[in-house]
Design an enzyme around this catalytic site. Sequence first.
Site, PDB file in Angstrom:
ATOM      1  N   HIS A 146      30.292  33.720  50.199  1.00  0.00           N
ATOM      2  CA  HIS A 146      30.825  33.790  48.835  1.00  0.00           C
ATOM      3  C   HIS A 146      29.731  34.103  47.827  1.00  0.00           C
ATOM      4  CE1 HIS A 146      34.359  32.098  50.627  1.00  0.00           C
ATOM      5  NE2 HIS A 146      33.789  30.933  50.864  1.00  0.00           N
ATOM      6  N   ASP A 157      36.334  21.233  53.110  1.00  0.00           N
ATOM      7  CA  ASP A 157      35.427  20.788  52.050  1.00  0.00           C
ATOM      8  C   ASP A 157      35.764  19.374  51.599  1.00  0.00           C
ATOM      9  OD1 ASP A 157      34.169  23.199  52.210  1.00  0.00           O
ATOM     10  OD2 ASP A 157      34.971  24.023  50.355  1.00  0.00           O
ATOM     11  N   HIS A 178      38.597  33.422  51.876  1.00  0.00           N
ATOM     12  CA  HIS A 178      38.114  33.259  53.249  1.00  0.00           C
ATOM     13  C   HIS A 178      38.702  34.309  54.184  1.00  0.00           C
ATOM     14  CE1 HIS A 178      37.505  29.203  51.482  1.00  0.00           C
ATOM     15  NE2 HIS A 178      36.351  29.336  52.116  1.00  0.00           N
ATOM     16  N   GLY A 183      30.437  67.134  44.349  1.00  0.00           N
ATOM     17  CA  GLY A 183      31.740  67.775  44.454  1.00  0.00           C
ATOM     18  C   GLY A 183      32.496  67.902  43.157  1.00  0.00           C
ATOM     19  N   CYS A 242      31.462  70.148  40.460  1.00  0.00           N
ATOM     20  CA  CYS A 242      31.054  71.315  39.678  1.00  0.00           C
ATOM     21  C   CYS A 242      32.268  72.015  39.069  1.00  0.00           C
ATOM     22  CB  CYS A 242      30.268  72.286  40.556  1.00  0.00           C
ATOM     23  SG  CYS A 242      29.663  73.747  39.669  1.00  0.00           S
TER      24      CYS A 242
END
Length: 579
Positions: free
Chosen positions: A60, A115, A222, A403, A405
């Site tokens: 992360h 967590d 995740h 590419g 022009c």
Amino acid sequence: MEVPKKLLNSVDSCVDEALSGIISSNSGLSLLKGHRVVVRSDLETLRNRVALVSGGGSGHEPAHAGYVGAGMLSAAVAGSVFASPPPSSVLAAILTLRQAGASGVLLIVKNYTGDRLNFGLALEQARARGVPVAMVIVADDCAFVQPSKAGRRGLCGTLLIHKMAGALAEEGRSLDEIVTIVTEAVKDIGTLGVSMSPCSVPGCVPSFELPPGEMELGLGIHGEAGIQRLKIGSADEVVKIMIDHMTNPTSQSHLPLNTGDTVVLCVNNLGALSCLEMAVVTRAALTCLEGRGVRVARVTSGTFMTSLEMTGVSLTLMRTDEERLRLFDAKTTAPNWPNLSRGAVSGRNCIVELPKSVLATELSAEKEGPLSAVTRRVLEAVCTTLLNQREQLNTLDRASGDGDCGNTHALAARAIQEWIHSHVIPGCPGKVLSALAGLVQEHMGGSSGALYSLFLTAAATPLSGRSDSAAWADALHAGTEAMRRYGGADPGDRTMLDALCPALDELRKLSEVPPGGEMAIWQAAVQKAESGAESTRNLTARAGRASYVAAERVTLPDPGAVAVAAILRTVIAALGSDK
């Protein structure tokens, strides 16, 4: 499905090497020996203050180590990629901060089961040792209309809690005060993500498949798929869908947002969006919110909490007041927190007007002359040629450049067409070239626009008050020399000069040609230009963008030279039709 390649040394060591890179490049950060814990290098400054700990799985970045510093986190605990860190490392962080003299420790945890469990276990173990410690869980995900028992996920809104809690800790506020204030703030934060691609954990295949042209709405960080798959729309459309979903009152996880509310907006790159796209999305979010009568007080736009290389973006909104803005604006030394302006975003005038004198053109009072009609016809023909050759020039440019022009020449052509139809064509050729130089400079862009504008500006001077063949020869010479002087290229370098210079050599004969012989010289000059353009097929580029490309890959004629030859051919054809 193949495992995507990543620029790593090894899958097993990537997290530790990343942490090493982070702390080695930031003198304010250190690594806790034996653990994947990044701590402030000035731990002694925490004495008698509350310390803040957050973290989670790696992947992360820059979260969470990038937010360690005075005014934000005291420590960040990292797990393996997308895996919660072990409680032993969380506990080590808590005890280290307490040993440094912290009066208490606040754990700021994203609402994921792993967590909550691992940080929660470390909290209980620290309390058993007599450490004053508390935990605030951030659950800001607005994706699910009816969240499961697990509740709303913790996403990028977590960083706003880092910021406010960090400011409070710097002020010396107590642990209980900080918990009370940020717990209320969590209720006023909402986040929603959208992505045009999956991501892949190092050494693994992508987490899900997404067909071209489709996007996932409401995904986490995740690698999990979203709640809905939609066709990719414009930035404005996608942002509107996101904000509509986030604020839908029929959803149990919506963020209540009313006309007159004031918010902080965070536009977060999930990993692989370009800065250009991020800026467009930021504009779209501001426009959408302001269109609803919502005042945007602050904006953070950038890469804050990623999902590896996911091509997506998340929007975070926090309803705010003056006190929250004060905390949000407080200084921090965290390396990845942006240095923001403290001024309100909504309601300010973003445009500075140019003085009229800067844009004065002196063409408003011009009158047509004997050459105006043929000049108009020549310019219209050149514009038509450039528009018709757009794809051919783009194809040639893709072999040696970006590419575009044909696109840049088409922009110039359209600008000239609009000018032709809305302005008097001056009778003086020099003033025509000056006007064209301004148009090309403003609308064409890039190096081609600058080169053409240089050519036309320099060529205009010899044609001031003159229009004979010798004056045109002098003009073309002056224009070409200006291109060579400032562009740094010469004939043989595989640029537009390889068409222009041979033609110029022929056109110098105009100063000596007897009456009636001009057209033959012009026609010979066109043939020289076309031969010169074709010769670039076999030249090695020594100037321009093509010079950075391997010579063996550049086998087609230079698009700039081809364009010059086509312009000259068109001019002669248009002049010939006047005979």
